[in-house]
Design a protein around this motif. Structure first.
Motif, PDB file in Angstrom:
ATOM      1  N   SER A  27       0.830  -1.207   0.000  1.00  0.00           N
ATOM      2  CA  SER A  27       0.000   0.000   0.000  1.00  0.00           C
ATOM      3  C   SER A  27       0.864   1.257   0.000  1.00  0.00           C
ATOM      4  O   SER A  27       0.583   2.223  -0.715  1.00  0.00           O
ATOM      5  N   ALA A  28       1.931   1.231   0.800  1.00  0.00           N
ATOM      6  CA  ALA A  28       2.836   2.380   0.858  1.00  0.00           C
ATOM      7  C   ALA A  28       3.537   2.578  -0.478  1.00  0.00           C
ATOM      8  O   ALA A  28       3.690   3.716  -0.954  1.00  0.00           O
ATOM      9  N   LEU A  29       3.961   1.495  -1.118  1.00  0.00           N
ATOM     10  CA  LEU A  29       4.605   1.588  -2.426  1.00  0.00           C
ATOM     11  C   LEU A  29       3.631   2.107  -3.488  1.00  0.00           C
ATOM     12  O   LEU A  29       4.022   2.893  -4.360  1.00  0.00           O
ATOM     13  N   GLU A  30       2.373   1.674  -3.389  1.00  0.00           N
ATOM     14  CA  GLU A  30       1.380   2.156  -4.342  1.00  0.00           C
ATOM     15  C   GLU A  30       1.066   3.630  -4.098  1.00  0.00           C
ATOM     16  O   GLU A  30       0.903   4.410  -5.042  1.00  0.00           O
ATOM     17  N   MET A  31       0.989   4.019  -2.826  1.00  0.00           N
ATOM     18  CA  MET A  31       0.716   5.415  -2.489  1.00  0.00           C
ATOM     19  C   MET A  31       1.822   6.318  -3.028  1.00  0.00           C
ATOM     20  O   MET A  31       1.560   7.435  -3.469  1.00  0.00           O
ATOM     21  N   LYS A  32       3.053   5.825  -3.012  1.00  0.00           N
ATOM     22  CA  LYS A  32       4.191   6.596  -3.508  1.00  0.00           C
ATOM     23  C   LYS A  32       4.289   6.571  -5.036  1.00  0.00           C
ATOM     24  O   LYS A  32       5.070   7.318  -5.620  1.00  0.00           O
ATOM     25  N   GLY A  33       3.485   5.708  -5.667  1.00  0.00           N
ATOM     26  CA  GLY A  33       3.485   5.677  -7.121  1.00  0.00           C
ATOM     27  C   GLY A  33       4.461   4.710  -7.742  1.00  0.00           C
ATOM     28  O   GLY A  33       4.671   4.726  -8.959  1.00  0.00           O
ATOM     29  N   TYR A  34       5.063   3.824  -6.936  1.00  0.00           N
ATOM     30  CA  TYR A  34       6.033   2.876  -7.478  1.00  0.00           C
ATOM     31  C   TYR A  34       5.355   1.681  -8.146  1.00  0.00           C
ATOM     32  O   TYR A  34       5.905   1.109  -9.091  1.00  0.00           O
ATOM     33  N   TYR A  89       1.378  -0.530  -9.069  1.00  0.00           N
ATOM     34  CA  TYR A  89      -0.071  -0.458  -9.202  1.00  0.00           C
ATOM     35  C   TYR A  89      -0.600  -1.886  -9.263  1.00  0.00           C
ATOM     36  O   TYR A  89       0.138  -2.814  -9.576  1.00  0.00           O
ATOM     37  N   SER A  90      -1.873  -2.045  -8.947  1.00  0.00           N
ATOM     38  CA  SER A  90      -2.463  -3.383  -8.929  1.00  0.00           C
ATOM     39  C   SER A  90      -3.518  -3.515 -10.013  1.00  0.00           C
ATOM     40  O   SER A  90      -4.218  -2.552 -10.340  1.00  0.00           O
ATOM     41  N   ARG A  91      -3.592  -4.717 -10.569  1.00  0.00           N
ATOM     42  CA  ARG A  91      -4.652  -5.063 -11.503  1.00  0.00           C
ATOM     43  C   ARG A  91      -5.523  -6.104 -10.818  1.00  0.00           C
ATOM     44  O   ARG A  91      -5.023  -7.172 -10.437  1.00  0.00           O
ATOM     45  N   GLN A  92      -6.779  -5.794 -10.662  1.00  0.00           N
ATOM     46  CA  GLN A  92      -7.662  -6.689  -9.920  1.00  0.00           C
ATOM     47  C   GLN A  92      -7.663  -8.087 -10.547  1.00  0.00           C
ATOM     48  O   GLN A  92      -7.895  -8.267 -11.729  1.00  0.00           O
ATOM     49  N   GLY A  93      -7.347  -9.078  -9.724  1.00  0.00           N
ATOM     50  CA  GLY A  93      -7.343 -10.461 -10.169  1.00  0.00           C
ATOM     51  C   GLY A  93      -6.100 -10.886 -10.921  1.00  0.00           C
ATOM     52  O   GLY A  93      -5.975 -12.055 -11.307  1.00  0.00           O
ATOM     53  N   GLU A  94      -5.169  -9.944 -11.155  1.00  0.00           N
ATOM     54  CA  GLU A  94      -3.970 -10.271 -11.931  1.00  0.00           C
ATOM     55  C   GLU A  94      -2.694 -10.169 -11.114  1.00  0.00           C
ATOM     56  O   GLU A  94      -1.798 -10.998 -11.238  1.00  0.00           O
ATOM     57  N   GLY A  95      -2.574  -9.143 -10.300  1.00  0.00           N
ATOM     58  CA  GLY A  95      -1.371  -8.998  -9.505  1.00  0.00           C
ATOM     59  C   GLY A  95      -0.918  -7.561  -9.393  1.00  0.00           C
ATOM     60  O   GLY A  95      -1.662  -6.632  -9.705  1.00  0.00           O
ATOM     61  N   VAL A  96       0.317  -7.381  -8.941  1.00  0.00           N
ATOM     62  CA  VAL A  96       0.891  -6.062  -8.701  1.00  0.00           C
ATOM     63  C   VAL A  96       2.055  -5.850  -9.648  1.00  0.00           C
ATOM     64  O   VAL A  96       2.911  -6.740  -9.807  1.00  0.00           O
ATOM     65  N   TYR A  97       2.121  -4.671 -10.268  1.00  0.00           N
ATOM     66  CA  TYR A  97       3.116  -4.387 -11.284  1.00  0.00           C
ATOM     67  C   TYR A  97       3.884  -3.103 -10.955  1.00  0.00           C
ATOM     68  O   TYR A  97       3.355  -2.202 -10.296  1.00  0.00           O
ATOM     69  N   VAL A  98       5.103  -3.035 -11.454  1.00  0.00           N
ATOM     70  CA  VAL A  98       5.926  -1.844 -11.250  1.00  0.00           C
ATOM     71  C   VAL A  98       5.436  -0.740 -12.185  1.00  0.00           C
ATOM     72  O   VAL A  98       5.291  -0.943 -13.391  1.00  0.00           O
ATOM     73  N   LYS A  99       5.195   0.423 -11.605  1.00  0.00           N
ATOM     74  CA  LYS A  99       4.695   1.572 -12.365  1.00  0.00           C
ATOM     75  C   LYS A  99       5.778   2.603 -12.631  1.00  0.00           C
ATOM     76  O   LYS A  99       5.816   3.237 -13.683  1.00  0.00           O
ATOM     77  N   SER A 100       6.660   2.819 -11.645  1.00  0.00           N
ATOM     78  CA  SER A 100       7.676   3.858 -11.778  1.00  0.00           C
ATOM     79  C   SER A 100       8.843   3.548 -10.856  1.00  0.00           C
ATOM     80  O   SER A 100       8.693   2.832  -9.864  1.00  0.00           O
ATOM     81  N   THR A 101      10.005   4.086 -11.199  1.00  0.00           N
ATOM     82  CA  THR A 101      11.168   3.960 -10.315  1.00  0.00           C
ATOM     83  C   THR A 101      11.383   5.231  -9.506  1.00  0.00           C
ATOM     84  O   THR A 101      12.338   5.323  -8.745  1.00  0.00           O
ATOM     85  N   MET A 102      10.476   6.197  -9.682  1.00  0.00           N
ATOM     86  CA  MET A 102      10.540   7.459  -8.940  1.00  0.00           C
ATOM     87  C   MET A 102       9.237   7.664  -8.192  1.00  0.00           C
ATOM     88  O   MET A 102       8.172   7.323  -8.698  1.00  0.00           O
ATOM     89  N   PRO A 103       9.290   8.218  -6.956  1.00  0.00           N
ATOM     90  CA  PRO A 103       8.042   8.470  -6.222  1.00  0.00           C
ATOM     91  C   PRO A 103       7.162   9.434  -6.981  1.00  0.00           C
ATOM     92  O   PRO A 103       7.608  10.484  -7.444  1.00  0.00           O
ATOM     93  N   GLN A 104       5.895   9.084  -7.117  1.00  0.00           N
ATOM     94  CA  GLN A 104       4.994   9.838  -7.972  1.00  0.00           C
ATOM     95  C   GLN A 104       4.746  11.252  -7.489  1.00  0.00           C
ATOM     96  O   GLN A 104       4.624  12.180  -8.271  1.00  0.00           O
ATOM     97  N   GLU A 105       4.686  11.450  -6.157  1.00  0.00           N
ATOM     98  CA  GLU A 105       4.371  12.784  -5.675  1.00  0.00           C
ATOM     99  C   GLU A 105       5.468  13.790  -5.971  1.00  0.00           C
ATOM    100  O   GLU A 105       5.233  14.987  -5.992  1.00  0.00           O
TER     101      GLU A 105
END
Length: 242
Positions: free
Chosen positions: A65-72, A74-90
């Protein structure tokens, strides 16, 4: 870049009992920033992470949850968690001077108008896993309250989890910016620390949050919105009228 469906083979280190989710967060983030996991890569499942770290699902979910909040990630319902960025989104969304210029009145006014809608959407869309995470966080807040403590990070995390349960990316980004503004705005922290930390406010604050989570869990969207509206109004009253 690795295939989005290819799970990277990595062996994480087991963690000690002190602030489990922070240690898990740090290890996963290190692998993302070092290039072991690249943008689009799929992380191991919660079950696999539990086995590697030697912990239950609660700290794994908190770390994710903390990693997702930072923008690193994201989750796909029923599929899993994937890397979105190597930099904090905020960092890309917010500027320090802007956050410092946001007034406490701006924060409360924005929250009063948007968070009831977020709670309504969460009641409509929250998955079983998201409800479980909300329940774990509200239980943590209950324990902290019973011990005579108000922990801002728990409060902030709960509101972020409600936003994620709305499944609306703009709501999630709104709450990310709001959370950063609350952390950085000195006057907000001053007002918070002289109000909600008081025993009478602390107990009431927990009760209001619990009622909101109960309504979301029971899929009572109108009630969730109404309770969040009242919570935000009470927040305003505590900060400026008492």
């Amino acid at each position: 870049m690795n295939s989005a469906e290819e799970v990277i083979s990595i062996q994480f280190n087991r963690v000690s009992s002190n602030k489990l989710y922070i240690q898990i967060y740090d290890q996963i983030l290190s692998e993302i920033q070092s290039g072991t996991f690249q943008i689009g890569d799929k992380l191991p499942t919660e079950r696999e992470l539990c086995a590697q770290f030697g912990v239950s699902r609660a700290p794994i979910r908190q770390a994710l949850s903390a990693l997702e909040m930072k923008g690193y990630i994201y989750s796909r319902q029923g599929e899993g968690v994937y890397v979105k960025s190597t930099m904090p989104q905020e960092e890309a969304l917010t500027d320090e001077s802007f956050l410092n210029s946001v007034s406490p009145e701006d924060i409360v006014e924005a929250r009063m108008n948007i968070e009831p809608l977020i709670a309504c959407m969460a009641a409509q869309r929250a998955t079983a896993d998201e409800i479980q995470l909300l329940r774990e966080t509200i239980n943590q807040m209950e324990a902290e309250t019973a011990d005579g403590h108000y922990v801002p990070e728990t409060d902030e995390r709960l509101h972020m989890e409600i936003a994620r349960a709305s499944h609306n990316d703009l709501f999630i980004q709104f709450m990310t910016v709001i959370t950063q503004a609350m952390k950085q705005q000195e006057m907000w922290r001053f007002i918070r620390d002289r109000t909600v930390t008081r025993p009478d406010y602390r107990d009431t604050n927990f009760s209001e949050h619990k009622e909101i989570i109960d309504a979301i869990e029971q899929k009572q969207e109108d009630k969730a919105a109404r309770l969040m509206t009242q919570h935000m109004q009470n927040l305003f009253n505590r900060y400026w009228k008492d």
